[in-house]
Design a protein around this motif. Structure first.
Motif, mmCIF file in Angstrom:
data_model
loop_
_atom_site.group_PDB
_atom_site.id
_atom_site.type_symbol
_atom_site.label_atom_id
_atom_site.label_comp_id
_atom_site.label_asym_id
_atom_site.label_seq_id
_atom_site.Cartn_x
_atom_site.Cartn_y
_atom_site.Cartn_z
ATOM 1 N N GLN A 365 0.804 -1.091 -0.039
ATOM 2 C CA GLN A 365 0.052 0.042 -0.124
ATOM 3 C C GLN A 365 0.947 1.290 0.013
ATOM 4 O O GLN A 365 1.938 1.175 0.599
ATOM 5 N N ILE A 366 0.254 2.235 -0.423
ATOM 6 C CA ILE A 366 1.025 3.673 -0.477
ATOM 7 C C ILE A 366 -0.028 4.773 0.163
ATOM 8 O O ILE A 366 -1.357 4.314 0.257
ATOM 9 N N GLY A 367 0.597 5.552 0.855
ATOM 10 C CA GLY A 367 -0.276 6.433 1.717
ATOM 11 C C GLY A 367 0.299 7.504 2.286
ATOM 12 O O GLY A 367 1.463 7.835 2.013
ATOM 13 N N ASP A 368 -0.344 8.513 2.853
ATOM 14 C CA ASP A 368 0.352 9.681 3.639
ATOM 15 C C ASP A 368 0.156 9.379 5.098
ATOM 16 O O ASP A 368 0.384 10.556 5.760
ATOM 17 N N GLY A 369 0.216 8.221 5.682
ATOM 18 C CA GLY A 369 0.044 8.135 6.975
ATOM 19 C C GLY A 369 -1.259 7.924 7.695
ATOM 20 O O GLY A 369 -1.350 7.345 8.739
#
Length: 463
Positions: A365-369
């Motif tokens: 997954q990728i994300g901003d936190g």
């Protein structure tokens, strides 16, 4: 001659009497024929109709019918009896009826006129009854004398005093509280910002509602600040900072209070961060289930991009993760960019199995936190068409991998080879519905349900 004349004069009265007798007989016989003919015509007529007034003198509202006691015999008054139908023909004005003689068919355009009897006025007298009945009245009922009301007083009676009943009014108000910090993971020395909202959904107003929240062990200090107050009071300034939180407020129907909580995570936290806030009052709450709110965050280790156990590019030194564990990697600035570019964005390398790799159950997954978006899910059996392993992987050295089984060896000849790098899984993050922007974190999740041998990560590469 004189003698014959006398004889003729003597016979004259005798002939006159005989003539009158004959005339009287003819008249009586004709009247009898008329009566018989009318009766037989009415009796054998297939259909007949008469005026509804049949000459009856019955009064349905008379004492004879309305006050008649049951179980007795009384002679009938002839005045109330209905006259014979054939008599009513002459008594009823404008009466008409049909005869039994079939009518001769007439042309359709020829109107047929009905025979109308001209009304005549005939005085009739009720016949004298021949039978006499003796009326035996029932025994008189026993009448219980009713008590006489007391004499009315000249002065008006005093009103009956009304005893007041004090029915307590049960107040009711639906208190509601929510709490959220916008993230699902945390790490040491983080600063988390919570938003806590208390609302009175009514219908009653509240005085002395109490808000409480025990400080979790992972939080070193926190400060509670009232940022929005609507139809409420009792919240002033900054409240905190390293103890349990409590506050007493007055909040009207439809009112609300919003707290902003700044929480500083300790240096060595452990376990999940669970924070529970509650609100209570002394009155009935019809929806008690929303009187508490919980926020839970998972403790993760966020590793810098250059501070990993495996080398970059992959060198065969694997980073192991057990089933159920996760790892968050801070990518070099500006992070992974989602901008609609159809080219690949990331190459993921798992445990090397020359000339290919061995795939374990894993989610990338990728994300901003706070928000995370899945870009690869090996193990759900659904083809990942944004990768180079979307085709049914049949006939490779490890067997059939089309169902995405755990520990499945994928032949390197089926994977694209990036020049200068070992064989890996090429991933394109565009076209997945992920909002455009820069994402600074990559998260690796190891799902349960495999062989419980975890995942061996050999590295990843950004272009």
């Amino acid at each position: 001659m004189g003698k014959n004349r006398m004889s003729q004069e003597e016979n004259f009265p005798e002939r006159e009497r005989r003539d009158w007798v004959i005339i009287l007989f003819i008249v009586l016989f004709g009247l009898l024929c008329v009566i018989l003919a009318g009766g037989w015509a009415i009796r054998f007529s297939p259909t007949w109709s008469l005026n509804t007034d049949m000459g009856s003198n019955i009064d349905p509202n008379s004492d004879f019918l309305t006050n008649l006691p049951g179980g007795f015999i009384e002679p009938l008054d002839p005045s109330i009896l209905t006259q014979p139908a054939w008599i009513n023909v002459f008594l009823t004005p404008s009466a008409s009826f049909e005869t039994s003689i079939p009518a001769t068919p007439l042309p359709t355009n020829t109107p047929v006129s009905a025979v109308t009897f001209v009304p005549t006025t005939i005085s009739t007298f009720p016949p004298t009854p021949t039978n006499t009945f003796v009326y035996i009245p029932p025994p008189p009922p026993t009448n219980t004398p009713k008590p006489k009301p007391p004499p009315s007083s000249t002065s008006p009676p005093s009103p009956t005093p009304i005893t007041p009943t004090n029915t307590p009014t049960i107040l009711s108000a639906d208190l509601q509280i929510t709490k959220d910090n916008g993230v699902v993971v945390y790490e040491a020395d983080d600063i988390l910002i919570y938003s806590v909202t208390v609302t009175n959904n009514g219908p009653g107003n509240l005085t002395g509602a109490v808000i409480s929240d025990n400080i979790p062990v992972q939080i070193a200090t926190w400060d509670w600040t009232c940022t929005t107050i609507t139809n409420a009071s009792g919240c002033d300034g900054v409240i905190g900072s390293n103890g349990n939180f409590t506050d007493t407020i007055d909040i009207q129907n439809g009112g609300s209070i919003v707290y902003t909580v700044t929480a500083n995570i300790s240096t060595n936290p452990s376990g999940n961060l669970v924070n529970l806030a509650t609100v209570t009052s002394g009155i009935n709450d019809p929806v008690p289930g929303n009187n508490s709110a919980m926020d839970t965050d998972e403790l993760v280790e966020i590793l810098p991009y250059g501070n990993l156990d495996f080398g970059l590019p992959p060198d065969g030194n694997d980073q192991g993760l057990s089933d159920g564990e996760s790892l968050i990697i801070a990518l070099p600035s500006p992070g992974l960019i989602v901008n609609g570019d159809p080219s690949w964005d990331l190459i993921y390398f798992e445990q090397s199995n020359p000339p290919g790799i061995q795939m374990d159950r894993v989610i990338l997954q990728i994300g901003d936190g706070s928000n995370w978006y899945t870009v690869l899910n090996w193990g759900d059996g659904v083809s990942d068409y944004n990768t180079n392993i979307a085709i049914p992987l049949v006939g490779n050295s490890g067997g059939d991998c089309s169902g995405e089984p755990d520990n499945c060896v994928i032949d390197g000849t089926l994977l694209s080879v990036e020049s200068g790098y070992p064989t890996g899984i090429t991933i394109d993050v565009d076209g997945l519905g992920i909002p455009a922007g820069a994402y600074p974190y990559l998260r690796i999740l190891v799902t349960a349900g495999g062989d419980n041998d975890g995942v061996a990560i050999d590295g990843f590469f950004l272009p």
